[in-house]
Design an enzyme around this catalytic site. Sequence first.
Site, PDB file in Angstrom:
ATOM      1  N   HIS A   8       0.691  -1.230  -0.038  1.00 48.18           N
ATOM      2  CA  HIS A   8       0.113   0.120   0.086  1.00 48.18           C
ATOM      3  C   HIS A   8       0.659   1.152  -0.017  1.00 48.18           C
ATOM      4  O   HIS A   8       2.257   1.073  -0.032  1.00 48.18           O
ATOM      5  CB  HIS A   8      -1.103  -0.017   1.096  1.00 48.18           C
ATOM      6  N   GLY A  10       1.738   3.069   2.393  1.00 47.08           N
ATOM      7  CA  GLY A  10       2.701   3.177   3.291  1.00 47.08           C
ATOM      8  C   GLY A  10       4.076   2.458   2.970  1.00 47.08           C
ATOM      9  O   GLY A  10       5.340   3.153   3.015  1.00 47.08           O
ATOM     10  N   HIS A  11       4.064   1.365   2.234  1.00 48.62           N
ATOM     11  CA  HIS A  11       5.376   0.432   1.850  1.00 48.62           C
ATOM     12  C   HIS A  11       5.994   1.515   0.746  1.00 48.62           C
ATOM     13  O   HIS A  11       7.101   1.427   0.709  1.00 48.62           O
ATOM     14  CB  HIS A  11       4.917  -0.684   1.169  1.00 48.62           C
ATOM     15  N   SER A 163      -1.640  -3.844   5.455  1.00 51.41           N
ATOM     16  CA  SER A 163      -2.097  -4.834   4.698  1.00 51.41           C
ATOM     17  C   SER A 163      -3.417  -5.456   5.325  1.00 51.41           C
ATOM     18  O   SER A 163      -4.460  -6.088   4.401  1.00 51.41           O
ATOM     19  CB  SER A 163      -1.168  -6.100   4.239  1.00 51.41           C
TER      20      SER A 163
HETATM   21  P1  AMP Z   1       4.720  -5.266   6.555  1.00 50.04           P
HETATM   22  O1  AMP Z   1       4.709  -5.627   4.984  1.00 50.04           O
HETATM   23  O2  AMP Z   1       3.586  -5.158   7.321  1.00 50.04           O
HETATM   24  O3  AMP Z   1       5.630  -6.299   7.239  1.00 50.04           O
HETATM   25  O4  AMP Z   1       5.584  -3.886   6.520  1.00 50.04           O
HETATM   26  C1  AMP Z   1       6.895  -3.677   5.928  1.00 50.04           C
HETATM   27  C2  AMP Z   1       7.390  -2.460   6.190  1.00 50.04           C
HETATM   28  O5  AMP Z   1       6.549  -1.404   5.990  1.00 50.04           O
HETATM   29  C3  AMP Z   1       7.605  -2.100   7.884  1.00 50.04           C
HETATM   30  O6  AMP Z   1       8.583  -1.630   8.184  1.00 50.04           O
HETATM   31  C4  AMP Z   1       6.185  -1.584   8.231  1.00 50.04           C
HETATM   32  O7  AMP Z   1       6.497  -0.772   9.448  1.00 50.04           O
HETATM   33  C5  AMP Z   1       6.040  -0.601   6.937  1.00 50.04           C
HETATM   34  N1  AMP Z   1       4.878   0.100   7.019  1.00 50.04           N
HETATM   35  C6  AMP Z   1       3.728  -0.812   7.168  1.00 50.04           C
HETATM   36  N2  AMP Z   1       2.670   0.086   7.111  1.00 50.04           N
HETATM   37  C7  AMP Z   1       3.113   1.326   6.853  1.00 50.04           C
HETATM   38  C8  AMP Z   1       2.289   2.599   6.997  1.00 50.04           C
HETATM   39  N3  AMP Z   1       1.040   2.627   6.956  1.00 50.04           N
HETATM   40  N4  AMP Z   1       3.134   3.577   6.773  1.00 50.04           N
HETATM   41  C9  AMP Z   1       4.479   3.509   6.717  1.00 50.04           C
HETATM   42  N5  AMP Z   1       5.128   2.489   6.890  1.00 50.04           N
HETATM   43  C10 AMP Z   1       4.394   1.321   7.117  1.00 50.04           C
END
Ligand code: AMP
Length: 262
Positions: A8, A10-11, A163
């Site tokens: 998304h 954020g990523h 996610s």
């Molecule tokens: P994940 O796929 O949930 O393991 O997240 C991968 C990376 O993206 C991790 O460092 C999370 O902290 C970061 N991340 C997830 N959600 C967000 C968000 N809303 N804003 C910024 N970074 C995010």
Amino acid sequence: MPTMGALHDGHISLIQKSIAQKEFTVCSIFVNPHQFNDKSDFEKYPKRVENDILLLESAGCDMVFLPEASELYGIHYRQPFYELGKLENIFEGRYRPGHFQGVCAVIDRLVEIIKPSAIYLGKKDFQQCKVIAELFRLKGWKNKIKIVVSETVREKNGLALSSRNLRLSKQGIHKAGNLFKALQEAKEILLNADEGVEFYQLKNKMTRFLFNNGFEKVDYFELVDNDFNVVPVFNKTTGKNILITAASIEGIRLIDNLDIVS
Ligand code: AMP
């Protein structure tokens, strides 16, 4: 940049930061079985690899790493024990036993394979950032690999992008915005109080607010300092504190946090 996919904005914000700062950006997508203490959470974790690749391509990411578990860990792999101290058993660690050992295991392997000069992480997973900093200290990577932590990207209603939000109904997404609302309201109360605030009173108030506004479970709503010590009384001389919370709505567990800088 390590991810579990179903990417998304954020990523993508982390990818963009890495692209702006570095010569070569690698994004890994791997839903790491070792970090799930709840089997059904693992099985239901959203998967959208083709869409992820398109998103990464249009963001300008140089490489996607999509390992299989067998490839990443190998048949002779034995998960090491990482000495994480108290970080391992508090808050996320308490509610997700073994989770941070699993996070360390995957980051350890990814770093060994990719050998990055920096790792890009999101502040939404604040305790995870601390755990990874501890892992880097344990592995002697602290001065070799930079940890870049970025702000949380949110929906218009304040809900932190995640996610797992894909598993919420439209109404659930709407109500889930109340988690950030609770953090913001608590922040306002703390910063506007004339004298020290006993946090347990505020915690009770905010927990009630969440129960009355769509959440069925609140694992914690707490005020901590930068080293994850609980702050029982807040006053304006305390310096930087962080409100952290985890709560469930429609069976989906969400986490969030907010800085309080007096
Ligand atoms: P994940 O796929 O949930 O393991 O997240 C991968 C990376 O993206 C991790 O460092 C999370 O902290 C970061 N991340 C997830 N959600 C967000 C968000 N809303 N804003 C910024 N970074 C995010």
